[in-house]
Scaffold this motif. Structure first.
Motif, mmCIF file in Angstrom:
data_model
loop_
_atom_site.group_PDB
_atom_site.id
_atom_site.type_symbol
_atom_site.label_atom_id
_atom_site.label_comp_id
_atom_site.label_asym_id
_atom_site.label_seq_id
_atom_site.Cartn_x
_atom_site.Cartn_y
_atom_site.Cartn_z
ATOM 1 N N ILE A 188 0.829 -1.204 0.000
ATOM 2 C CA ILE A 188 0.000 0.000 0.000
ATOM 3 C C ILE A 188 0.868 1.261 0.000
ATOM 4 N N GLY A 189 2.033 1.188 0.625
ATOM 5 C CA GLY A 189 2.895 2.359 0.745
ATOM 6 C C GLY A 189 3.785 2.626 -0.454
ATOM 7 N N ILE A 190 3.836 1.712 -1.435
ATOM 8 C CA ILE A 190 4.747 1.874 -2.575
ATOM 9 C C ILE A 190 4.501 3.171 -3.356
ATOM 10 N N PRO A 191 3.258 3.540 -3.702
ATOM 11 C CA PRO A 191 3.083 4.819 -4.418
ATOM 12 C C PRO A 191 3.572 6.020 -3.606
ATOM 13 N N PHE A 192 3.388 5.962 -2.291
ATOM 14 C CA PHE A 192 3.849 7.045 -1.432
ATOM 15 C C PHE A 192 5.372 7.052 -1.339
ATOM 16 N N GLY A 193 5.977 5.862 -1.336
ATOM 17 C CA GLY A 193 7.438 5.764 -1.326
ATOM 18 C C GLY A 193 8.048 6.327 -2.586
ATOM 19 N N ILE A 194 7.433 6.018 -3.732
ATOM 20 C CA ILE A 194 7.913 6.557 -5.005
ATOM 21 C C ILE A 194 7.782 8.075 -5.009
ATOM 22 N N ALA A 195 6.677 8.580 -4.471
ATOM 23 C CA ALA A 195 6.500 10.033 -4.375
ATOM 24 C C ALA A 195 7.579 10.650 -3.486
ATOM 25 N N ALA A 196 7.905 9.971 -2.382
ATOM 26 C CA ALA A 196 8.957 10.475 -1.488
ATOM 27 C C ALA A 196 10.305 10.497 -2.199
ATOM 28 N N PHE A 197 10.591 9.480 -3.015
ATOM 29 C CA PHE A 197 11.839 9.476 -3.780
ATOM 30 C C PHE A 197 11.880 10.646 -4.764
ATOM 31 N N ARG A 198 10.766 10.912 -5.459
ATOM 32 C CA ARG A 198 10.708 12.029 -6.406
ATOM 33 C C ARG A 198 10.915 13.360 -5.694
ATOM 34 N N ILE A 199 10.260 13.534 -4.552
ATOM 35 C CA ILE A 199 10.426 14.779 -3.797
ATOM 36 C C ILE A 199 11.865 14.914 -3.327
ATOM 37 N N GLY A 200 12.455 13.802 -2.901
ATOM 38 C CA GLY A 200 13.844 13.828 -2.441
ATOM 39 C C GLY A 200 14.812 14.260 -3.518
ATOM 40 N N ILE A 201 14.611 13.766 -4.730
ATOM 41 C CA ILE A 201 15.479 14.170 -5.842
ATOM 42 C C ILE A 201 15.264 15.645 -6.164
ATOM 43 N N TYR A 202 14.012 16.079 -6.118
ATOM 44 C CA TYR A 202 13.706 17.496 -6.347
ATOM 45 C C TYR A 202 14.333 18.356 -5.247
ATOM 46 N N ALA A 203 14.294 17.881 -4.006
ATOM 47 C CA ALA A 203 14.870 18.628 -2.884
ATOM 48 C C ALA A 203 16.395 18.653 -2.932
ATOM 49 N N LEU A 204 16.983 17.707 -3.623
ATOM 50 C CA LEU A 204 18.443 17.653 -3.732
ATOM 51 C C LEU A 204 18.985 18.754 -4.644
ATOM 52 N N TRP A 205 18.256 19.087 -5.712
ATOM 53 C CA TRP A 205 18.734 20.022 -6.736
ATOM 54 C C TRP A 205 17.542 20.817 -7.271
ATOM 55 N N PRO A 206 16.951 21.749 -6.475
ATOM 56 C CA PRO A 206 15.673 22.365 -6.855
ATOM 57 C C PRO A 206 15.745 23.522 -7.850
ATOM 58 N N PHE A 207 16.866 24.209 -7.921
ATOM 59 C CA PHE A 207 16.935 25.379 -8.799
ATOM 60 C C PHE A 207 17.029 24.916 -10.250
ATOM 61 N N GLY A 208 16.155 25.462 -11.085
ATOM 62 C CA GLY A 208 16.100 25.063 -12.482
ATOM 63 C C GLY A 208 15.020 24.028 -12.748
ATOM 64 N N TYR A 209 14.275 23.653 -11.716
ATOM 65 C CA TYR A 209 13.184 22.694 -11.862
ATOM 66 C C TYR A 209 11.916 23.242 -11.217
ATOM 67 N N THR A 210 10.787 22.756 -11.669
ATOM 68 C CA THR A 210 9.503 23.131 -11.091
ATOM 69 C C THR A 210 8.574 21.925 -11.171
ATOM 70 N N THR A 211 7.422 22.031 -10.558
ATOM 71 C CA THR A 211 6.452 20.944 -10.620
ATOM 72 C C THR A 211 5.244 21.394 -11.429
ATOM 73 N N ILE A 212 4.670 20.451 -12.138
ATOM 74 C CA ILE A 212 3.433 20.697 -12.868
ATOM 75 C C ILE A 212 2.449 19.602 -12.504
ATOM 76 N N GLU A 213 1.176 19.928 -12.586
ATOM 77 C CA GLU A 213 0.151 18.921 -12.333
ATOM 78 C C GLU A 213 -0.057 18.098 -13.592
ATOM 79 N N ARG A 214 -0.173 16.793 -13.409
ATOM 80 C CA ARG A 214 -0.422 15.902 -14.545
ATOM 81 C C ARG A 214 -1.914 15.859 -14.827
ATOM 82 N N ASN A 215 -2.275 15.966 -16.082
ATOM 83 C CA ASN A 215 -3.678 15.940 -16.472
ATOM 84 C C ASN A 215 -4.268 14.536 -16.432
ATOM 85 N N ASP A 216 -3.416 13.521 -16.509
ATOM 86 C CA ASP A 216 -3.912 12.159 -16.536
ATOM 87 C C ASP A 216 -4.024 11.524 -15.147
#
Length: 133
Positions: free
Chosen positions: A33-61
């Protein structure tokens, strides 16, 4: 300039944020049950590692599962994480040198609150996600 800010960010807070999100992601991936949340945490972690030059967008799908998952995330962990980013961002903004780093912390708040259904893209190519297919 982005590279210099990313290096300063990495030394002062990015590495610690990345490690925290990575450990949380590993713990969340222990259950199915926690796998989707774990993957989200990994994505946030990578974004938090090197945030300048990146942004987030909402996915339409992103559909109903993302909505339900975001509601669970918000209640169980998201608001605590966002509160941490707010406090750290305000503290960093107290110094002139820390203002860009504080703004980067504020930039992490939306993805920390509702991570599912978002994608991290480069700021110079914000519509790249739409051209995948």
């Amino acid at each position: 300039m982005k590279t210099l800010l990313n290096i300063i960010w990495l030394i002062l807070s990015g590495l610690w944020l990345f490690l925290g999100y990575f450990v949380a992601g590993l713990l969340l991936c222990l259950t199915i049950i926690g796998i989707p949340f774990g993957i989200a945490a990994f994505r946030i972690g990578i974004y938090a590692l090197w945030p300048f030059g990146y942004t987030t967008i909402e996915r339409n799908d992103a559909g109903a599962p993302s909505l339900v998952g975001n509601a669970l995330w918000l209640i169980l962990a998201g608001w605590w994480i966002a509160l941490g980013h707010i406090v750290t961002g305000v503290a960093l903004c107290l110094t002139v040198i820390g203002i860009p780093l504080g703004v980067a912390n504020f930039k992490l708040i939306p993805v920390a609150l509702l991570p599912l259904g978002r994608e991290i893209v480069r700021t110079d190519r914000p519509f790249e996600a739409d051209r995948r297919w």
